[in-house]
Design a protein around this motif. Sequence first.
Motif, mmCIF file in Angstrom:
data_model
loop_
_atom_site.group_PDB
_atom_site.id
_atom_site.type_symbol
_atom_site.label_atom_id
_atom_site.label_comp_id
_atom_site.label_asym_id
_atom_site.label_seq_id
_atom_site.Cartn_x
_atom_site.Cartn_y
_atom_site.Cartn_z
ATOM 1 N N ALA A 44 0.832 -1.207 0.000
ATOM 2 C CA ALA A 44 0.000 0.000 0.000
ATOM 3 C C ALA A 44 0.867 1.258 0.000
ATOM 4 N N GLU A 45 1.948 1.244 0.787
ATOM 5 C CA GLU A 45 2.846 2.408 0.827
ATOM 6 C C GLU A 45 3.480 2.651 -0.541
ATOM 7 N N PHE A 46 3.892 1.584 -1.210
ATOM 8 C CA PHE A 46 4.485 1.727 -2.541
ATOM 9 C C PHE A 46 3.460 2.252 -3.541
ATOM 10 N N GLN A 47 2.220 1.743 -3.474
ATOM 11 C CA GLN A 47 1.181 2.227 -4.387
ATOM 12 C C GLN A 47 0.868 3.699 -4.125
ATOM 13 N N LEU A 48 0.843 4.081 -2.860
ATOM 14 C CA LEU A 48 0.596 5.482 -2.516
ATOM 15 C C LEU A 48 1.701 6.377 -3.063
ATOM 16 N N GLU A 49 2.940 5.910 -2.956
ATOM 17 C CA GLU A 49 4.070 6.685 -3.456
ATOM 18 C C GLU A 49 3.996 6.844 -4.969
ATOM 19 N N CYS A 50 3.663 5.747 -5.668
ATOM 20 C CA CYS A 50 3.589 5.797 -7.127
ATOM 21 C C CYS A 50 2.444 6.684 -7.597
ATOM 22 N N ALA A 51 1.289 6.546 -6.940
ATOM 23 C CA ALA A 51 0.096 7.304 -7.341
ATOM 24 C C ALA A 51 0.082 8.716 -6.774
ATOM 25 N N GLN A 52 0.998 8.991 -5.831
ATOM 26 C CA GLN A 52 1.037 10.279 -5.135
ATOM 27 C C GLN A 52 -0.304 10.565 -4.457
ATOM 28 N N GLY A 53 -0.821 9.531 -3.838
ATOM 29 C CA GLY A 53 -2.086 9.660 -3.132
ATOM 30 C C GLY A 53 -2.935 8.416 -3.349
ATOM 31 N N VAL A 54 -4.171 8.473 -2.871
ATOM 32 C CA VAL A 54 -5.090 7.344 -3.021
ATOM 33 C C VAL A 54 -5.750 7.441 -4.387
ATOM 34 N N GLU A 55 -5.040 6.972 -5.385
ATOM 35 C CA GLU A 55 -5.501 7.023 -6.771
ATOM 36 C C GLU A 55 -5.159 5.707 -7.460
ATOM 37 N N GLU A 56 -5.738 5.496 -8.638
ATOM 38 C CA GLU A 56 -5.392 4.321 -9.421
ATOM 39 C C GLU A 56 -3.924 4.400 -9.832
ATOM 40 N N THR A 57 -3.286 3.253 -9.882
ATOM 41 C CA THR A 57 -1.868 3.208 -10.202
ATOM 42 C C THR A 57 -1.546 1.871 -10.857
ATOM 43 N N PRO A 58 -0.558 1.830 -11.738
ATOM 44 C CA PRO A 58 -0.148 0.545 -12.322
ATOM 45 C C PRO A 58 0.755 -0.266 -11.406
ATOM 46 N N PHE A 59 1.119 0.279 -10.246
ATOM 47 C CA PHE A 59 2.119 -0.353 -9.388
ATOM 48 C C PHE A 59 1.591 -1.670 -8.824
ATOM 49 N N VAL A 60 2.396 -2.738 -8.951
ATOM 50 C CA VAL A 60 1.980 -4.064 -8.509
ATOM 51 C C VAL A 60 2.995 -4.658 -7.533
ATOM 52 N N THR A 61 2.545 -5.635 -6.790
ATOM 53 C CA THR A 61 3.389 -6.432 -5.914
ATOM 54 C C THR A 61 3.470 -7.837 -6.498
ATOM 55 N N VAL A 62 4.676 -8.296 -6.773
ATOM 56 C CA VAL A 62 4.883 -9.628 -7.357
ATOM 57 C C VAL A 62 5.635 -10.492 -6.359
ATOM 58 N N LYS A 63 5.113 -11.686 -6.108
ATOM 59 C CA LYS A 63 5.791 -12.590 -5.183
ATOM 60 C C LYS A 63 6.185 -13.865 -5.904
ATOM 61 N N VAL A 64 7.355 -14.371 -5.522
ATOM 62 C CA VAL A 64 7.907 -15.582 -6.132
ATOM 63 C C VAL A 64 8.159 -16.599 -5.041
ATOM 64 N N THR A 65 7.731 -17.830 -5.283
ATOM 65 C CA THR A 65 7.967 -18.895 -4.306
ATOM 66 C C THR A 65 8.042 -20.224 -5.043
ATOM 67 N N VAL A 66 8.091 -21.302 -4.299
ATOM 68 C CA VAL A 66 8.104 -22.651 -4.872
ATOM 69 C C VAL A 66 6.708 -23.241 -4.741
ATOM 70 N N GLY A 67 6.134 -23.677 -5.860
ATOM 71 C CA GLY A 67 4.802 -24.254 -5.828
ATOM 72 C C GLY A 67 4.798 -25.680 -5.309
ATOM 73 N N ASP A 68 3.595 -26.231 -5.163
ATOM 74 C CA ASP A 68 3.449 -27.598 -4.665
ATOM 75 C C ASP A 68 4.113 -28.619 -5.580
ATOM 76 N N ASP A 69 4.227 -28.268 -6.866
ATOM 77 C CA ASP A 69 4.836 -29.190 -7.827
ATOM 78 C C ASP A 69 6.352 -29.044 -7.899
ATOM 79 N N GLY A 70 6.914 -28.156 -7.071
ATOM 80 C CA GLY A 70 8.357 -27.958 -7.066
ATOM 81 C C GLY A 70 8.850 -26.939 -8.060
ATOM 82 N N ASN A 71 7.935 -26.384 -8.870
ATOM 83 C CA ASN A 71 8.307 -25.369 -9.860
ATOM 84 C C ASN A 71 8.125 -23.965 -9.292
#
Length: 246
Positions: free
Chosen positions: A62-89
């Motif tokens: 939320a803090e990153f989106q606020l910084e990108c949008a310079q307020g509570v506005e729509e923004t393209p900023f996303v959070t991407v997470k990477v991990t290991v799935g159940d299949d090992g990939n």
Amino acid sequence: YEPPQEADPDSPEGFHLLDDPEEDKVDQIAELLGLKKVGWIFGHAPREDGFVLSAHEIILAAEFQLECAQGVEETPFVTVKVTVGDDGNTSVEAFQVSQQCMQMVAEEALEVGENPGFCVVNDTFSAIQEGKESKTVENNFFLAVVPITQHTSETFVNQFPKLNRDHDDRVPSKDELKRQLSKSGSSGWTFEDLLADFNLLIYITQFLDLGTDMPKICASIADRDVQLDDGYKLIIKSVAGLDGSY
């Protein structure tokens, strides 16, 4: 770009961001290339089903989106997470937090509590869920899934060693600069193609002026109709220890 950081499994976020002496330089290079920050990506160990983002990650997003949008506005900023799935990939997922979450974080209404799957509502605020006051909000309530599509850049390459990877076998160096630029003229590569690497451009600011040289170099990368001056090619080749044509 990967800022300097240290892993810390005992901290809420699992890492500590360190002071980055290159931050202003990175921002300037990005601006010269017509780029802007559109997200952050982090990795974590496998989690139990249903546990997507921790409270700390929700608030940070939320803090990153606020910084990108310079307020509570729509923004393209996303959070991407990477991990290991159940299949090992490798599993990669992208999210945004809602504007309601952004508003609550902007007003410091959300806090991290003992249960990482819930955000705690500050005592000076009230949250109503299903008609009843609640002192916690489940993290998934704030999340929206962002679809990920395959993308290949027609402008940039990603071959030069990354900065701030202390445990990587390859580090930014003149030898790596030579390795990359020596491909020019083979397999369809041009000098400009190989120069169009964000981490490489950051590296060569050690040898070229950020205020006078880099704007011209970046202009020729962002718009290939703008010819790169032969003098810059000679300077960069000299730094890399390259001889011959380009």
